[in-house]
Write a protein that holds these residues in place. Structure first.
Motif, mmCIF file in Angstrom:
data_model
loop_
_atom_site.group_PDB
_atom_site.id
_atom_site.type_symbol
_atom_site.label_atom_id
_atom_site.label_comp_id
_atom_site.label_asym_id
_atom_site.label_seq_id
_atom_site.Cartn_x
_atom_site.Cartn_y
_atom_site.Cartn_z
ATOM 1 N N MET A 276 0.814 -1.212 0.000
ATOM 2 C CA MET A 276 0.000 0.000 0.000
ATOM 3 C C MET A 276 0.852 1.269 0.000
ATOM 4 S SD MET A 276 -3.111 -1.059 -0.129
ATOM 5 C CE MET A 276 -4.005 0.428 0.289
ATOM 6 N N LYS A 277 2.119 1.133 0.394
ATOM 7 C CA LYS A 277 3.021 2.287 0.409
ATOM 8 C C LYS A 277 3.641 2.434 -0.971
ATOM 9 C CE LYS A 277 4.171 1.848 5.321
ATOM 10 N NZ LYS A 277 5.262 1.591 6.316
ATOM 11 N N ALA A 278 2.981 3.195 -1.821
ATOM 12 C CA ALA A 278 3.411 3.318 -3.208
ATOM 13 C C ALA A 278 3.446 4.779 -3.627
ATOM 14 C CB ALA A 278 2.474 2.519 -4.116
ATOM 15 N N GLY A 279 4.089 5.013 -4.761
ATOM 16 C CA GLY A 279 4.136 6.369 -5.296
ATOM 17 C C GLY A 279 5.487 7.024 -5.075
ATOM 18 N N PRO A 280 5.720 8.158 -5.712
ATOM 19 C CA PRO A 280 7.017 8.851 -5.610
ATOM 20 C C PRO A 280 7.433 9.182 -4.181
ATOM 21 C CG PRO A 280 5.707 9.771 -7.397
ATOM 22 C CD PRO A 280 4.804 8.823 -6.657
ATOM 23 N N LYS A 281 6.481 9.575 -3.337
ATOM 24 C CA LYS A 281 6.826 9.952 -1.963
ATOM 25 C C LYS A 281 7.308 8.771 -1.137
ATOM 26 C CE LYS A 281 3.775 13.981 -1.619
ATOM 27 N NZ LYS A 281 2.654 14.608 -0.873
ATOM 28 N N ALA A 282 6.922 7.561 -1.531
ATOM 29 C CA ALA A 282 7.324 6.370 -0.783
ATOM 30 C C ALA A 282 8.744 5.924 -1.120
ATOM 31 C CB ALA A 282 6.350 5.229 -1.061
ATOM 32 N N GLU A 283 9.301 6.466 -2.208
ATOM 33 C CA GLU A 283 10.642 6.067 -2.628
ATOM 34 C C GLU A 283 11.703 6.830 -1.845
ATOM 35 O OE1 GLU A 283 11.267 3.652 -4.572
ATOM 36 O OE2 GLU A 283 9.309 3.303 -5.489
ATOM 37 N N THR A 284 12.750 6.109 -1.450
ATOM 38 C CA THR A 284 13.851 6.724 -0.710
ATOM 39 C C THR A 284 14.985 7.156 -1.635
ATOM 40 O OG1 THR A 284 14.841 4.540 -0.320
ATOM 41 C CG2 THR A 284 13.335 5.388 1.357
ATOM 42 N N ARG A 285 15.039 6.597 -2.832
ATOM 43 C CA ARG A 285 16.079 6.940 -3.792
ATOM 44 C C ARG A 285 15.543 7.978 -4.774
ATOM 45 N NH1 ARG A 285 20.106 2.967 -3.895
ATOM 46 N NH2 ARG A 285 20.539 3.172 -6.119
ATOM 47 N N PRO A 286 16.206 9.144 -4.899
ATOM 48 C CA PRO A 286 15.705 10.222 -5.768
ATOM 49 C C PRO A 286 15.430 9.783 -7.204
ATOM 50 C CG PRO A 286 17.474 11.042 -4.392
ATOM 51 C CD PRO A 286 17.424 9.557 -4.170
ATOM 52 N N VAL A 287 16.328 8.951 -7.772
ATOM 53 C CA VAL A 287 16.127 8.520 -9.151
ATOM 54 C C VAL A 287 14.851 7.710 -9.288
ATOM 55 C CG1 VAL A 287 17.491 6.399 -8.891
ATOM 56 C CG2 VAL A 287 17.239 7.443 -11.136
ATOM 57 N N GLN A 288 14.477 6.975 -8.229
ATOM 58 C CA GLN A 288 13.273 6.157 -8.291
ATOM 59 C C GLN A 288 12.011 7.015 -8.261
ATOM 60 O OE1 GLN A 288 12.824 3.149 -9.041
ATOM 61 N NE2 GLN A 288 14.901 2.339 -8.941
ATOM 62 N N ARG A 289 12.090 8.183 -7.659
ATOM 63 C CA ARG A 289 10.928 9.081 -7.677
ATOM 64 C C ARG A 289 10.615 9.515 -9.101
ATOM 65 N NH1 ARG A 289 13.529 12.370 -2.716
ATOM 66 N NH2 ARG A 289 13.126 10.814 -1.082
ATOM 67 N N VAL A 290 11.671 9.748 -9.870
ATOM 68 C CA VAL A 290 11.493 10.124 -11.272
ATOM 69 C C VAL A 290 10.980 8.929 -12.069
ATOM 70 C CG1 VAL A 290 12.649 10.932 -13.366
ATOM 71 C CG2 VAL A 290 13.304 11.859 -11.135
ATOM 72 N N ILE A 291 11.590 7.763 -11.831
ATOM 73 C CA ILE A 291 11.227 6.560 -12.578
ATOM 74 C C ILE A 291 9.789 6.143 -12.289
ATOM 75 C CG2 ILE A 291 11.681 4.088 -12.806
ATOM 76 C CD1 ILE A 291 14.640 4.722 -12.393
ATOM 77 N N ILE A 292 9.374 6.182 -11.013
ATOM 78 C CA ILE A 292 8.023 5.735 -10.674
ATOM 79 C C ILE A 292 6.984 6.692 -11.243
ATOM 80 C CG2 ILE A 292 7.680 6.918 -8.455
ATOM 81 C CD1 ILE A 292 6.864 3.239 -9.243
ATOM 82 N N THR A 293 7.326 7.989 -11.323
ATOM 83 C CA THR A 293 6.421 8.960 -11.944
ATOM 84 C C THR A 293 6.275 8.663 -13.436
ATOM 85 O OG1 THR A 293 7.023 10.676 -10.346
ATOM 86 C CG2 THR A 293 6.021 11.408 -12.409
ATOM 87 N N ALA A 294 7.412 8.376 -14.095
ATOM 88 C CA ALA A 294 7.380 8.037 -15.517
ATOM 89 C C ALA A 294 6.599 6.742 -15.753
ATOM 90 C CB ALA A 294 8.802 7.901 -16.049
ATOM 91 N N THR A 295 6.735 5.787 -14.847
ATOM 92 C CA THR A 295 6.012 4.520 -14.960
ATOM 93 C C THR A 295 4.508 4.741 -14.854
ATOM 94 O OG1 THR A 295 7.877 3.335 -13.963
ATOM 95 C CG2 THR A 295 5.745 2.211 -13.989
#
Length: 224
Positions: free
Chosen positions: A64-83
């Motif tokens: 349930m903890k999903a989305g850019p805010k749940a990511e601890t790695r900055p690059v993953q915030r960008v990647i999850i948004t693109a996904t």
């Protein structure tokens, strides 16, 4: 109780989301392929979620903890948004394709697409059962064990493999072939997320480097 409310809210919001990205671009509710797709999606996520809530509530909470805010790695915030944007594009293009008749999809292919969607979603839930730490964000918790059996004995990232099956099945399930172009565009984003996750796991999860030597393929057996 809190987890149950979060799960129910997620399901309701998900149905509203489908209404926006499928029926709005389709211009009508008389879009049977979309209704079947939503039904398959709902059943394939709701039933396993109930199972996880009863048997593995911690695992469901991680999902349930999903989305850019749940990511601890900055690059993953960008990647999850693109996904997320790629997922929207797949469904919007598919709905527009159906609306304007850009491609013709036979019934057997629509059904095959729905089967792929169901298999992909159920496969993703099976991954969570086999690895309770398989959350929606990339984190390594204290005491987290390395899982190398079951689906993890076939490919190193079975969750992404299941997601890819679901993504590939979505356009034909929605009566579209042009939607596959958006899926192809999303594959490099998926690969980027996977490769960055491997860096994190190699650094933070004990035994992962050895595991990568034992299980050679990341996503598709015999290919990559």
């Amino acid at each position: 109780m809190k987890l149950a409310v979060q799960t129910a809210t997620s399901i309701v919001l998900g149905l509203g989301f489908f209404g926006l990205v499928l029926f709005l671009p389709a211009g009508t509710f008389h879009y049977w392929q979309a209704w079947v797709f939503v039904a398959v999606f709902a059943v394939s996520t709701f039933v396993p979620s109930v199972y996880l809530a009863v048997r593995h509530p911690d695992a469901l909470a991680r999902r349930m903890k999903a989305g850019p805010k749940a990511e601890t790695r900055p690059v993953q915030r960008v990647i999850i948004t693109a996904t997320f944007l790629a997922g929207i594009a797949v469904m919007v293009i598919s709905a527009l394709d159906w609306r304007f008749g850009w491609s013709s999809v036979p019934l057997w292919l629509v059904i095959s697409g729905d089967v792929m969607v169901g298999v992909g979603l159920l496969g993703a839930q099976l991954v969570v059962v086999q690895n309770n730490y398989a959350g929606a964000s990339i984190t390594v918790e204290e005491g987290q064990p390395l899982v190398s059996t079951g689906l993890y004995g076939i490919v190193r990232h079975p969750m992404y493999a299941a997601s890819l099956i679901m993504m590939l099945g979505t356009p034909p399930a929605l009566g579209s072939l042009w939607g596959l172009t958006a899926v192809l565009a999303a594959v490099p984003v998926l690969m980027a997320r996977l490769l960055d996750e491997e860096k994190a796991l190699t650094d933070d999860l004990a035994g992962y480097a050895e595991y990568t030597r034992q299980v050679r393929y990341r996503l598709i057996p015999g290919v990559w």
